[in-house]
Design a protein around this motif. Structure first.
Motif, PDB file in Angstrom:
ATOM      1  N   LEU A  35       0.852  -1.184   0.000  1.00  0.00           N
ATOM      2  CA  LEU A  35       0.000   0.000   0.000  1.00  0.00           C
ATOM      3  C   LEU A  35       0.887   1.232   0.000  1.00  0.00           C
ATOM      4  O   LEU A  35       1.614   1.475   0.957  1.00  0.00           O
ATOM      5  N   LEU A  36       0.846   1.997  -1.070  1.00  0.00           N
ATOM      6  CA  LEU A  36       1.630   3.211  -1.228  1.00  0.00           C
ATOM      7  C   LEU A  36       0.688   4.401  -1.198  1.00  0.00           C
ATOM      8  O   LEU A  36      -0.286   4.442  -1.951  1.00  0.00           O
ATOM      9  N   THR A  37       0.959   5.364  -0.313  1.00  0.00           N
ATOM     10  CA  THR A  37       0.078   6.524  -0.194  1.00  0.00           C
ATOM     11  C   THR A  37       0.870   7.764   0.164  1.00  0.00           C
ATOM     12  O   THR A  37       1.971   7.673   0.699  1.00  0.00           O
ATOM     13  N   ASP A  38       0.289   8.915  -0.120  1.00  0.00           N
ATOM     14  CA  ASP A  38       0.923  10.176   0.244  1.00  0.00           C
ATOM     15  C   ASP A  38       0.229  10.826   1.439  1.00  0.00           C
ATOM     16  O   ASP A  38       0.421  12.010   1.698  1.00  0.00           O
ATOM     17  N   GLY A  39      -0.571  10.063   2.167  1.00  0.00           N
ATOM     18  CA  GLY A  39      -1.227  10.623   3.347  1.00  0.00           C
ATOM     19  C   GLY A  39      -2.381   9.755   3.815  1.00  0.00           C
ATOM     20  O   GLY A  39      -2.483   8.587   3.463  1.00  0.00           O
ATOM     21  N   LEU A 102       5.572  12.245   2.809  1.00  0.00           N
ATOM     22  CA  LEU A 102       4.738  12.762   3.886  1.00  0.00           C
ATOM     23  C   LEU A 102       5.406  13.994   4.486  1.00  0.00           C
ATOM     24  O   LEU A 102       6.626  14.078   4.547  1.00  0.00           O
ATOM     25  N   THR A 103       4.588  14.926   4.938  1.00  0.00           N
ATOM     26  CA  THR A 103       5.123  16.121   5.586  1.00  0.00           C
ATOM     27  C   THR A 103       5.005  15.964   7.095  1.00  0.00           C
ATOM     28  O   THR A 103       4.378  15.029   7.585  1.00  0.00           O
ATOM     29  N   LYS A 128      10.869   9.561   1.533  1.00  0.00           N
ATOM     30  CA  LYS A 128      10.763  11.018   1.387  1.00  0.00           C
ATOM     31  C   LYS A 128      10.898  11.484  -0.056  1.00  0.00           C
ATOM     32  O   LYS A 128      10.466  12.569  -0.405  1.00  0.00           O
ATOM     33  N   ASP A 129      11.508  10.646  -0.924  1.00  0.00           N
ATOM     34  CA  ASP A 129      11.730  11.030  -2.318  1.00  0.00           C
ATOM     35  C   ASP A 129      11.733   9.778  -3.189  1.00  0.00           C
ATOM     36  O   ASP A 129      11.649   8.659  -2.686  1.00  0.00           O
TER      37      ASP A 129
END
Length: 176
Positions: A35-39, A102-103, A128-129
């Motif tokens: 599962l890949l997500t940005d938030g 993610l921030t 992070k990148d």
């Protein structure tokens, strides 16, 4: 249980075109989700009631109905239960999670992803990148290959690829 809507390629052929065709087809088959997500999840609460029925209780999340309140519970259920009891042995799913870019404000996302992976036999990674994401994905491939018995030792996958390429190159040079 029952038939759930699915994309055409995941359905059984006619006359059962509305029934999900499970990828779990072989006894003791190992299955994995990455599962890949940005938030945090958004707008995916439509399945919460069905998930709560499946797991036999309410999802304890405090999020509203449209924010993935049952993510941890469904991942844990798929890991701890036999998803194809008609086959011998146990067919379950291990879930790995990746938080991408993610921030600092995404502490709740990190907690959700960490809990999801922990309850589902997997590992949480933060990337992070894109360079880190590449490393994380290849390390997950290495873990899966080791789990499946495809590799005898657990080593970072890029190193295995380089080692095998060097061995092949040497073989080609010695062959003439």
């Amino acid at each position: 249980t029952g038939a759930y809507p699915s994309i055409l390629s995941s359905r059984q052929p006619a006359p059962n075109t509305g029934i999900y065709d499970s990828p779990l087809t072989v006894s003791c088959q190992r299955n994995f989700i990455v599962l890949l997500t940005d938030g945090l999840p958004t707008s995916d609460g439509a399945s919460n009631t069905a998930i709560e029925t499946l797991i036999g209780g309410a999802c304890p999340g405090t999020e509203n109905a449209t924010s993935g309140r049952c993510l941890e519970e469904i991942a844990e259920y798929m890991y701890e239960n036999d998803l194809r009891p008609s086959l011998p042995q146990v067919q379950n799913v291990t879930t790995y999670t990746i938080g991408f870019a993610l921030t600092g404000a995404d502490a709740a996302a990190v907690t959700k992803l960490r809990n999801t992976a922990a309850g589902a036999g997997g590992v949480f990674y933060e990337a992070k990148d894109t360079a880190t994401l590449t490393t994380v994905l290849t390390n997950i491939v290495s873990l899966v290959r080791f789990t499946l018995g495809d590799d005898d030792e657990l080593a970072p996958y890029p190193e295995q690829v380089a080692e095998r390429f060097d061995a092949w190159l040497l073989q080609q040079q010695n062959a003439g």
